[in-house]
Design a protein around this motif. Structure first.
Motif, PDB file in Angstrom:
ATOM      1  N   ALA A   1       0.829  -1.212   0.000  1.00  0.00           N
ATOM      2  CA  ALA A   1       0.000   0.000   0.000  1.00  0.00           C
ATOM      3  C   ALA A   1       0.858   1.255   0.000  1.00  0.00           C
ATOM      4  N   MET A   2       1.975   1.207   0.703  1.00  0.00           N
ATOM      5  CA  MET A   2       2.873   2.365   0.713  1.00  0.00           C
ATOM      6  C   MET A   2       3.455   2.602  -0.672  1.00  0.00           C
ATOM      7  N   LYS A   3       3.847   1.530  -1.346  1.00  0.00           N
ATOM      8  CA  LYS A   3       4.391   1.673  -2.702  1.00  0.00           C
ATOM      9  C   LYS A   3       3.342   2.173  -3.671  1.00  0.00           C
ATOM     10  N   ALA A   4       2.093   1.763  -3.444  1.00  0.00           N
ATOM     11  CA  ALA A   4       0.998   2.196  -4.311  1.00  0.00           C
ATOM     12  C   ALA A   4       0.466   3.579  -3.917  1.00  0.00           C
ATOM     13  N   ARG A   5       0.986   4.137  -2.832  1.00  0.00           N
ATOM     14  CA  ARG A   5       0.561   5.429  -2.311  1.00  0.00           C
ATOM     15  C   ARG A   5      -0.935   5.459  -1.989  1.00  0.00           C
ATOM     16  N   ALA A   6      -1.416   4.350  -1.417  1.00  0.00           N
ATOM     17  CA  ALA A   6      -2.812   4.243  -0.991  1.00  0.00           C
ATOM     18  C   ALA A   6      -2.892   4.694   0.462  1.00  0.00           C
ATOM     19  N   ALA A   7      -3.078   5.996   0.643  1.00  0.00           N
ATOM     20  CA  ALA A   7      -2.977   6.618   1.971  1.00  0.00           C
ATOM     21  C   ALA A   7      -3.982   6.039   2.967  1.00  0.00           C
ATOM     22  N   GLU A   8      -5.204   5.814   2.543  1.00  0.00           N
ATOM     23  CA  GLU A   8      -6.214   5.301   3.471  1.00  0.00           C
ATOM     24  C   GLU A   8      -5.891   3.888   3.921  1.00  0.00           C
ATOM     25  N   THR A   9      -5.429   3.059   3.015  1.00  0.00           N
ATOM     26  CA  THR A   9      -5.059   1.694   3.365  1.00  0.00           C
ATOM     27  C   THR A   9      -3.847   1.696   4.283  1.00  0.00           C
ATOM     28  N   VAL A  10      -2.880   2.562   3.987  1.00  0.00           N
ATOM     29  CA  VAL A  10      -1.694   2.675   4.841  1.00  0.00           C
ATOM     30  C   VAL A  10      -2.107   3.080   6.251  1.00  0.00           C
ATOM     31  N   ALA A  11      -2.975   4.071   6.366  1.00  0.00           N
ATOM     32  CA  ALA A  11      -3.416   4.541   7.679  1.00  0.00           C
ATOM     33  C   ALA A  11      -4.149   3.439   8.442  1.00  0.00           C
ATOM     34  N   ALA A  12      -5.011   2.703   7.744  1.00  0.00           N
ATOM     35  CA  ALA A  12      -5.767   1.629   8.394  1.00  0.00           C
ATOM     36  C   ALA A  12      -4.847   0.508   8.862  1.00  0.00           C
ATOM     37  N   LEU A  13      -3.898   0.111   8.022  1.00  0.00           N
ATOM     38  CA  LEU A  13      -2.990  -0.970   8.399  1.00  0.00           C
ATOM     39  C   LEU A  13      -2.053  -0.555   9.532  1.00  0.00           C
TER      40      LEU A  13
END
Length: 129
Positions: A23-35
């Motif tokens: 998710a970090m590599k994909a820059r998926a901020a919401e997923t990063v925050a949730a994980l």
């Protein structure tokens, strides 16, 4: 000795960490925050209880210059709790319930964007429960 349920919990946490990197590599901020929040909640659940003030200041520690200080290599290290797969799932389910409750509060305050963001974060964690 590690039982199968504790091992399954470790596998679940490892999967979450791998998904966090993706998710970090994909820059998926919401997923990063949730994980990140999910992993932090698991880490907090593994923490041991702090001893009471009387138990923390016994023996030689009372003569220390720093209150509550301990001496010796590793004297302040405590092993963390081993959470089972079910324990980890319960921690994540509680976090998801908290996200959904906050989303409902935001929706009631006419903040639909913030509510939707929290619901998406809860949905990102749902695959681990």
């Amino acid at each position: 000795m590690v039982d199968d349920d504790t091992h399954a919990g470790t596998v679940l946490r490892d999967a979450m960490r791998a998904d966090l990197m993706t998710a970090m590599k994909a820059r998926a901020a919401e997923t990063v925050a949730a994980l990140r929040a999910g992993l932090a909640a698991i880490d907090n659940a593994e923490a041991v209880d702090v001893p009471d003030r009387e138990g923390a200041h016994s023996g030689a520690a009372q003569q220390s210059v720093i209150a509550g200080a301990t001496t010796g290599l590793g004297s302040s290290e405590v092993s963390r709790r081993d959470l089972t797969h079910a324990d980890i799932r319960a921690v994540l389910a509680d976090l998801m319930a908290e996200y959904r409750a906050e989303a409902d509060r935001y929706a009631a305050l006419n903040r639909p964007e913030a509510a939707d963001q929290l619901r998406r974060q809860a949905a990102a964690l749902s695959r681990y429960v």
